[in-house]
Design an enzyme around this catalytic site. Structure first.
Site: not given
Ligand code: ADP
Ligand code: MG
Ligand code: MG
Length: 939
Positions: A29, A99, A108, A110, A343, A465, A826, A894, A914
Site C-alpha cells: 500500500k 493505515r 482487511g 489488519m 493494488r 468481504h 514412469s 503418473c 512428460y
Molecule cells: P483496508 O486494508 O481495510 O482497505 P485501508 O487502509 O485501505 O484499509 O483503509 C480503509 C478505508 O479507509 C479505505 O476505504 C480507504 O480508502 C479509506 N481511507 C484510508 N485513508 C483515508 C484517507 N486519508 N482519507 C479518506 N479515506 C481514507
Molecule cells: Mg484498502
C-alpha cells in the site's frame, strides 16, 4: 531483526521519497501510494513508516525504536505545510489516517484508523473550516467509534448497538439521515462507553492518538486474523507491516462526496470496463463493510461526469504503469477525486485468463509475461463444474428457485446449509460438502469459508468481504441476496415463503446469482468455446518442454484428455474392467481357480522340462505320466474355470483397449498390467463369514452352505496382513503367469486388429511394482513370447515397448539394472511416496499426516506436493542411472503429483519427458510446464 538501534536510522519516508523498488520496506500500500503521488495522481499528502520500524518495535519489546517518533512528527510537519492545515489546530485542523499494509496484500486482515486528530476543540475547528455542523459531528462519531474499537479494544458491537438504538428512537433507517444534533448525542454516548470500558478519559491529545494508532497498526500484524491468513497463504510471519499516514479527505461531506472501489477490468469476467461500486456521502469503510448497498460506479458517469472521466483516466494510467488489472480505492470530496489505494486486483480465474490474453493483444504484456501472470490454479476455475442448464430449468419449473442475489464469484456448488463458520469448519474438514450461509461475512468467518463448497450472504455487494474472499479462493459465491432472512437462533433461513433448515441441501450458482433448494447435479466443463484459454494454452505449448499426458482408463476419459490437449495416455489402468459389476463373478471365478490351476500347470511344466533332460526308459515313463496329467488337466473343472474366466476377461479387455487406442490414434498409450492385490476383487472376509454362519445355523440349504464355505476358504487363503506390501503388482504376474499373459495377449490383439484397419496405434505395456531387476527380466521374457505369438497369429507387427513403474525405492536405487529390461520408466509417485516415508496413505492422512502439516513437522502433505528432498532424490537418482544404462530411456510421472504445479516444476528440472495427470488437470499442467520452462534456474 535486521536493524538494531542506531543513531540515524531512517524509519519514515515521505511519499515523494518512495519508489517501486521499496516494497519490502514500505509495504504494498505504502509503495503504491508513493508511486501514485510521484506519477502526479491526486493522492492526499502523507508518509510511510517502514516495515523495519514495525519489526524494530517488536524487537524492542513493543516499544518505538529511538528517533521513530521524532521522524513521524517531522514528516507530519511536511504534510501540514502541503495541506495548509495543522494537526490539532482548533481553527482548521488537519486530520490523518493511519493505515496498515505489508509487502503482501492481506485485505482487511489488519487495522486502519481514520479521522485521527479530533477532540472537543478540533471538532469545532472542523465546523469552523467547513461550515457544516453535521459533517463535523459525523466525522467525530466515526472517529470515536473506530478508534474505540481498533485502538482501545472496545467491543465493536457495543457501538453498533448504541447507534442502532438511536436510529430506532428517532425513527430513521440510515446513518445519513441522522442530524448534527443526533450525532453529537451519539458522540457523547460513545465517549461514555469508552470511558467505562477503559476506565480513563478518551485520549484527546491528537499526537497521542496518532502514536497509539501507529502502535495499534503494528500490533495488528500479529492479530489472530492476520496470523491465520498468513498461515493459510504461507506468507512469512517476519515481514512486518508498514504504516501509511496520510491526510484525510472526506467522502462524507454531502451528496457531491462519496467513496468507492473500482476495478480497471471486471474482476469476474475480465471484460475491459471500469467496474465497481460507489456510495454517496460516505467514508471508504462504509463501502467495504456492506452496511448500505452501494450503487454501480457507472452511475457516476451521469452524476459527476468530470469525476468519472478522471477516474477512467487514472485507471488507464495505473494499468499502463503496473501492466496488471488494478483494484482502486477512491474518495470524492466535494466533486474532487482522490485516489487512496491501488493494488493488483483479485480476480476469478476466468478474468485472470481473459485479462492476460487481452493485455497481450493490447500490447501491454508479452506472451511469456501473460503465461507467468496466470496462476495454474486460476485455470481450475474455468474447469469448474457448472449446473446443467436443462436441469436448472426443470428445477426452476418445480418452484425450487429459492432466491436470487449477486453473482459474486462464479462456479456451481451444492451442499448442506451451515449457518456459522465454526460449524462449517468442523463439517467441511470432515469432507462434507457445505454451503456457508451468513447475513454477511467478516474476517472472523474465513476459517469456515476455506472449507465451504460455496458461500451465500444476505447482505453486501460485489466488493463485500464475502465476494472478495470467495473470488480469491476460487469458490462460488452469491452475495447480497436481500430477500433471504436468516434466523441464527432458530437455525433456518427463509425466502419468498420457503423455509430451508440448517443441514438441508441447497445449490448456488455463483455465475448467475441463483439459489436453489435441493441438489442439482453439476456437469463437466468444456474447453472448446473458451477462445482466451485456448490462446493462452497455445502459447504454453510453444514454450513448454515437458509433454503433458493424461491418466485415463476409459475411452471417454481419453477423449476428454485429448480435448484438453493431452499428448498421450501415461496411465491406463486395466483393473477397472475387472471391477465392473457384471464382470466381478468372472473375475472371482478366475481368482478362486487361479492357485489350483496354476499349481497344475507348474507341475506339467516341470515334467516337460524333466523329460527333456532324461533318456530311454525313464523318459518313456515320464511321457506316459505327462499324457495322463494332461488328460487330468483337460478334465479338471478348476482348470476349465480358470481358462474360461481368462478367455472371457480377455474379450472385455480387447474391447476396452481398442476403445482407448483408437481414440488416441497416433499418440502413445501406456497400459499398466493388473496392479491391486487380487483379494480386492473378492467380497469381504467378514461379510462372507457372517453369511456362512447364517447358512450353517439355518441348516436348510446345504448347497449354498458349501458354496459359501468354499468362498470363505478361498478368501482366507488370499487374506494378507498388509496387502499394500503383499501379493500385488508384478508379483501377481509372476505367481499367476496366465493373468499377465492374458492381458498382454489382449493388448496386442487389440492393437493388431486396429493396425489392420489402418489405425496408428502406439501401445506400451507397463509392469507395476518392480523392485528387483529380475522381476522385470522374468516378466519381460514371458511377455515378449506372448507378443511374438500374437503377432504371428495376426500376421501384423505393432511396435510395443515394455517398461515399468518406478514406485519402490529399491527400483530407483538400481534403476540402471532395471533399465536393461525396461524401455521406459514412469514414476508412480503415490506408491513411491508411501514406501519412501513408510506411510500407508489411507492410514496416514486420516490419522496423523494433516496434523504433521499443521504442526510444521512436515512442510506439506507429500501426497499432494512432491517431497523433493526424499522422494525427489530417488527420482533424480533413477533418472541418472536409467539414462546412463539406456540413453533413449523415456521418463515420465503418473502419480497424482503429475498434476501439481510445484511438482511439475520439479519434473521439468530433473529432465523428465512428460507428466501425466487427470484429464481435467491437463490444461493446468500445460500452463505449469510452460511456467517451468520460462523460469528455468529459479528453483
Ligand atoms: P483496508 O486494508 O481495510 O482497505 P485501508 O487502509 O485501505 O484499509 O483503509 C480503509 C478505508 O479507509 C479505505 O476505504 C480507504 O480508502 C479509506 N481511507 C484510508 N485513508 C483515508 C484517507 N486519508 N482519507 C479518506 N479515506 C481514507
Ligand atoms: Mg484498502
Ligand atoms: Mg502403484
Amino acid at each position: 531483526m535486521t536493524k538494531k538501534v542506531g543513531v540515524s536510522l531512517k524509519w519514515v519516508y515521505l511519499f515523494s521519497e518512495g519508489n517501486a523498488s521499496m516494497i519490502d520496506v514500505l509495504g504494498g500500500k505504502g509503495t503504491h501510494l508513493c508511486e501514485m503521488a510521484n506519477m502526479g495522481l491526486p493522492v492526499p499528502p502523507g508518509f510511510v513508516i517502514s516495515t523495519e520500524a514495525c519489526n524494530a518495535y517488536y524487537a524492542e519489546g513493543e516499544q518505538f525504536p529511538p528517533t521513530l517518533w521524532d521522524q513521524v512528527v517531522e514528516a507530519l510537519r511536511v504534510v501540514e505545510k502541503e495541506m495548509g492545515k495543522r494537526f490539532g489546530d482548533p481553527q482548521n485542523p488537519l486530520l490523518v489516517s493511519a493505515r496498515s499494509g505489508g509487502k503482501v496484500s492481506m485485505p482487511g486482515m489488519m487495522d486502519t484508523v481514520l479521522n485521527l486528530g479530533l477532540n472537543e476543540e478540533t471538532v469545532r475547528g472542523l465546523v469552523n473550516a467547513t461550515g457544516s455542523e453535521r459533517f463535523a459531528a459525523d466525522t467525530y462519531r466515526r472517529f470515536i467509534q473506530m478508534f474505540g474499537k481498533t485502538v482501545l479494544g472496545i467491543d465493536a458491537s457495543l457501538f453498533e448497538a448504541i447507534l442502532e438504538q438511536f436510529k430506532l428512537n428517532v425513527g430513521v433507517h440510515l446513518d445519513t439521515e441522522l442530524s448534527a444534533e443526533n450525532l453529537k448525542e451519539i458522540v457523547s454516548e460513545f465517549r461514555r462507553l469508552v470511558k467505562a470500558g477503559i476506565d480513563k478519559e478518551f485520549p484527546d491529545d491528537p499526537l497521542k492518538q496518532l502514536r497509539l494508532s501507529i502502535e495499534a497498526v503494528f500490533k495488528s500484524w500479529n492479530g489472530r486474523r492476520a496470523v491465520d491468513y498468513r498461515n493459510f497463504y504461507k506468507i512469512p510471519h517476519d515481514l512486518g507491516t508498514a504504516v501509511s499516514i496520510m491526510a484525510m479527505v472526506f467522502g462524507n461531506m454531502g451528496d457531491d462526496s462519496g467513496a468507492g472501489v473500482a476495478f480497471t477490468r471486471d474482476p469476474a469476467t475480465g471484460d475491459k470496463t471500469l467496474y465497481g461500486e460507489y456510495l454517496a456521502n460516505a467514508q471508504g469503510e462504509d463501502v467495504v463493510a456492506g452496511i448500505r448497498t452501494p450503487q454501480k460506479v457507472d452511475l457516476l458517469q451521469q452524476e459527476m461526469p468530470d469525476v468519472y472521466r478522471e477516474l477512467v483516466n487514472v485507471a488507464e494510467r495505473l494499468e499502463a504503469n503496473y501492466r496488471d488489472v488494478q483494484d482502486i480505492e477512491f474518495t470524492v470530496e466535494q466533486a474532487k477525486l482522490y485516489i487512496l489505494q491501488t493494488r493488483a486486483a483479485k480476480r476469478t480465474g476466468r478474468a485472470a485468463v481473459k485479462a492476460a490474453v487481452d493485455m497481450v493483444r493490447e500490447g501491454l504484456l508479452t506472451k511469456e509475461e501473460a503465461l507467468l501472470r496466470v496462476k495454474p490454479d486460476d485455470l481450475r476455475q474455468s474447469l469448474f463444474p457448472k449446473f446443467d442448464e436443462r436441469t436448472k430449468e426443470e428445477v426452476r419449473n418445480q418452484g425450487r428457485l429459492l432466491a436470487r442475489g449477486l453473482n459474486a464469484s462464479p462456479g456451481a456448488a451444492t451442499g448442506k446449509v451451515v449457518l456459522d463458520a465454526d460449524r462449517a469448519a468442523e463439517l467441511g474438514s470432515s469432507g462434507e460438502s457445505i454451503i456457508l450461509v451468513r447475513p454477511e461475512t467478516s474476517a472472523e468467518d474465513v476459517h469456515g469459508m476455506l472449507v465451504a463448497a460455496g458461500i451465500l450472504t444476505a447482505r453486501g455487494g460485489a466488493t463485500s468481504h464475502a465476494a472478495v474472499v470467495a473470488r480469491g479462493l476460487g469458490k462460488p459465491c452469491v452475495a447480497g441476496c436481500e430477500e433471504l432472512r436468516i434466523d441464527l437462533e432458530g437455525r433456518y433461513m427463509t425466502a419468498g415463503g420457503m423455509v430451508v433448515k440448517e443441514d438441508e441441501e441447497i445449490s448456488i450458482d455463483g455465475s448467475t446469482g441463483e439459489v436453489f433448494i435441493g441438489r442439482i447435479p453439476t456437469i463437466a466443463p468444456k474447453l472448446s468455446g473458451d477462445s482466451d484459454l485456448i490462446a493462452l494454452l497455445g502459447w504454453a505449448n510453444e514454450v513448454k518442454r515437458l509433454g503433458v499426458w493424461a491418466n485415463a482408463d476409459y475411452p471417454s476419459d481419453a477423449a476428454r484428455a485429448l480435448e484438453f490437449g493431452a499428448e498421450g495416455i501415461g496411465l491406463c489402468r486395466t483393473e477397472h474392467i475387472f471391477f465392473e459389476e457384471e464382470r466381478l463373478p468372472i473375475v472371482q471365478k478366475m481368482i478362486l481357480s487361479a492357485t489350483e490351476a496354476t499349481a497344475f500347470q507348474n507341475e506339467l511344466d516341470r515334467l516337460k522340462e524333466e523329460i527333456e533332460r532324461t533318456y530311454g526308459d525313464r523318459q518313456g515313463k515320464l511321457k506316459q505320466r505327462l499324457a495322463k496329467m494332461q488328460e487330468e488337466r483337460d478334465a479338471s473343472p478348476v482348470v476349465a474355470d480358470y481358462r474360461d474366466a481368462l478367455a472371457e476377461l480377455a474379450k472385455f479387455q480387447i474391447e476396452s483397449f481398442k476403445g482407448v487406442l483408437s481414440v488416441m490414434a497416433g499418440k502413445p498409450v501406456i497400459i499398466r498390467l493388473i496392479d491391486p492385490p487380487l483379494h480386492e476383487f473378492l467380497p469381504s472376509y467378514e461379510r462372507v463369514l457372517v453369511a456362512t454362519t447364517e447358512f450353517r445355523i439355518r441348516g436348510n440349504d446345504p448347497a449354498k452352505l458349501a458354496e459359501s464355505e468354499n468362498l470363505l476358504r478361498a478368501i482366507e487363503r488370499m487374506r494378507e496382513a498388509n496387502p499394500m506390501m503383499g501379493l500385488r503388482g508384478c508379483r501377481v504376474g509372476l505367481m499367476f503367469t496366465d493373468i499377465y499373459k492374458m492381458q498382454v495377449r489382449a493388448i496386442l490383439t487389440a492393437a493388431c486388429e486396429l493396425a489392420k484397419e489402418g489405425i496408428d496405434v502406439r501401445p506400451k505395456i507397463m509392469v507395476p511394482l518392480v523392485g528387483h531387476q529380475n522381476e522385470m527380466r522374468f516378466v519381460r521374457e514371458q511377455l515378449e513370447k506372448v507378443a511374438l505369438e500374437v503377432e504371428a497369429e495376426m500376421g501384423t507387427m505393432v511396435d510395443c515397448k515394455i517398461g515399468t513403474m518406478i514406485e519402490i525405492p529399491r527400483a530407483a536405487l538400481i534403476a540402471d539394472e532395471i533399465a536393461h529390461y525396461a524401455e521406459f520408466f514412469s514414476f508412480g509417485t503415490n506408491d513411491l511416496t508411501q514406501y519412501t516415508f513408510g506411510f500407508s496413505r489411507d492410514d496416514a492422512e486420516g490419522k496423523f499426516l494433516l496434523q504433521y502439516v499443521e504442526r510444521g513437522i512436515l512442510p506439506e502433505n507429500p501426497f499432494q506436493v512432491l517431497d523433493r528432498d526424499g522422494v525427489g532424490k530417488l527420482i533424480k537418482t533413477a533418472v541418472e542411472l536409467g539414462r546412463k544404462a539406456r540413453p533413449d530411456l523415456e521418463l515420465g510421472i503418473c502419480g497424482e503429483h503429475g498434476g501439481d504445479p510445484s511438482s511439475i516444476h520439479f519434473c521439468h528440472q530433473v529432465g523428465l519427458d512428460y507428466v501425466s495427470c487427470s484429464p481435467f488437470g491437463v490444461p493446468i499442467a500445460r500452463l505449469a510446464a510452460a511456467q517451468a520452462a520460462l523460469s528455468v534456474g529459479e528453483g
